[in-house]
Scaffold this motif. Structure first.
Motif, mmCIF file in Angstrom:
data_model
loop_
_atom_site.group_PDB
_atom_site.id
_atom_site.type_symbol
_atom_site.label_atom_id
_atom_site.label_comp_id
_atom_site.label_asym_id
_atom_site.label_seq_id
_atom_site.Cartn_x
_atom_site.Cartn_y
_atom_site.Cartn_z
ATOM 1 N N ARG A 212 -4.939 10.557 10.103
ATOM 2 C CA ARG A 212 -4.338 9.911 8.915
ATOM 3 C C ARG A 212 -3.999 8.448 9.224
ATOM 4 N N ASP B 268 -3.006 5.912 7.582
ATOM 5 C CA ASP B 268 -1.767 5.317 7.052
ATOM 6 C C ASP B 268 -0.587 5.615 7.972
ATOM 7 N N THR B 269 -0.531 6.844 8.495
ATOM 8 C CA THR B 269 0.588 7.201 9.386
ATOM 9 C C THR B 269 0.507 6.417 10.692
ATOM 10 N N ARG C 114 -0.830 3.365 11.114
ATOM 11 C CA ARG C 114 -0.439 1.958 10.879
ATOM 12 C C ARG C 114 1.076 1.819 10.871
ATOM 13 N N THR C 115 1.753 2.754 10.226
ATOM 14 C CA THR C 115 3.218 2.709 10.159
ATOM 15 C C THR C 115 3.827 2.906 11.545
ATOM 16 N N ASN D 264 -9.659 5.619 14.437
ATOM 17 C CA ASN D 264 -8.511 5.402 13.539
ATOM 18 C C ASN D 264 -7.350 4.742 14.280
ATOM 19 N N ALA E 152 -5.844 0.928 13.698
ATOM 20 C CA ALA E 152 -4.427 0.737 13.361
ATOM 21 C C ALA E 152 -3.761 -0.184 14.383
#
Ligand SMILES: NC(=O)c1ccc[n+]([C@@H]2O[C@H](COP(=O)([O-])OP(=O)(O)OC[C@H]3O[C@@H](n4cnc5c(N)ncnc54)[C@H](OP(=O)(O)O)[C@@H]3O)[C@@H](O)[C@H]2O)c1
Length: 289
Positions: free
Chosen positions: A60, A62-63, A65-66, A91, A95
């Motif tokens: 995932r 998005d997770t 990157r955060t 991924n 990120a």
């Protein structure tokens, strides 16, 4: 000057957990350590010590990157999901680039430039992805874990034998503890640019493994070397399906070709001390059993 922030993925796993503990043991402030996990509960002990626990999944983006916001140096512990690893690692690398991470330390595969081991492909491809991303990186080309054998010590002792198809192939194994300490050294070290380290300890073959067990524990254990076909049949009789048995036997065939051997001293250099010996790991395993 502000401190660097160090993140470790797979911090709920064996190696990642040891790496976080090693960072703490070296005096890195807990608030400068980010432990990245899928399940927060698994590392409650780290949160209690003040480590910044962040939840992310390699699948995932998005997770990821955060989780990497504010991180300077990242230890990317290779995923355990064989077959899906390359996409997952890509991924994480993407990120890390977005987050401005200045060094990615990645746990790769010994002898990645020339190995024929069936597990190596995803690691070789991840190295290429790191080069393509343009983020400075250090690849830790880890050899076998000594624990791949010592985790089966009770089984060997009960059977009085080790069975395999590795022939006289030598294995430059080291303990997870030593690989974790080396990973932390690679995170902390003051070097520029990208590089790869070939990491392994003093080599042994499976005859010597059996002999060392006998010497340390005092129980007779013999190594029975089989042909690959005989080994596949033995593994099937012990309950493995055809594909798994073939895969396990292929790993031993790879050892017999010398894929898991190195005479590199990189591990000792990163540790700043000798690599923990096979005899010591066997003794500690027996002690904790
Ligand atoms: N050199 C060797 O002999 C050897 C042997 C076995 C494995 N390896 C490689 O070395 C790595 C580290 O070894 P280990 O002993 O620490 O393995 P491990 O205990 O199985 O740890 C693997 C870690 O990866 C995490 N992970 C798996 N899939 C993930 C995902 N989709 N997103 C985020 N995290 C994920 C796991 O999280 P969860 O806790 O949530 O599952 C766990 O923390 C392995 O993953 C494998 O690539 C090397």
């Amino acid at each position: 000057m502000t401190n660097s922030v160090y993140a470790v993925t797979g911090a709920s796993g064996h190696l990642g957990r040891l790496a976080v503990q090693d960072l703490l043991a070296r005096g890195v402030p807990s608030g400068d350590i980010v432990a990245i996990v899928r399940t927060r509960d698994k590392v409650a002990h780290l949160a209690q010590r003040g480590v910044d626990v962040r939840v992310a999944d390699y699948t995932r983006p998005d997770t990821l990157r955060t989780a990497l916001v504010g991180v300077n140096r990242l230890l990317l512990v290779s995923s355990s999901a064989a077959g899906q690893r390359l996409a997952q690692h890509i991924n994480v690398i993407a990120a890390a680039k977005t987050a401005g991470v200045s060094r990615v330390v990645y746990t790769g595969f010994l002898n990645a430039d020339h190995t024929s081991n069936p597990l190596a492909g995803e690691h070789q491809d991840t190295e290429r992805a790191l080069r393509d991303a343009g983020v400075p990186f250090i690849v830790l080309r880890n050899g076998w874990y000594t624990e791949n054998y010592t985790d089966r010590l009770a089984q060997y002792l009960e059977a009085g034998e080790i069975v395999g198809a590795a022939g006289h192939g030598r294995i430059s194994a080291a303990s997870r503890q030593d690989y974790a300490a080396a990973a932390v050294a690679a995170l902390l070290q003051n070097v520029d640019g990208s590089r790869a380290y070939e990491l392994g300890g003093p080599s042994f073959d499976l005859f010597e493994l059996a002999e060392t067990i006998r010497t340390i524990i005092g129980t007779a254990v013999t190594y029975h070397d089989l042909s690959v076909d005989e080994y596949i049949n033995t593994l099937k009789r012990s309950g493995l399906d055809q594909n798994t048995a073939e895969f396990v036997a292929a790993l031993d065939a790879s050892i017999s070709r010398g894929d898991l051997e190195t005479n590199s001293q990189d591990l000792e250099h990163l540790l700043g001390r000798p690599v923990t010996s096979l005899a010591t790991v066997i003794g500690e395993t027996q002690h904790h059993a």
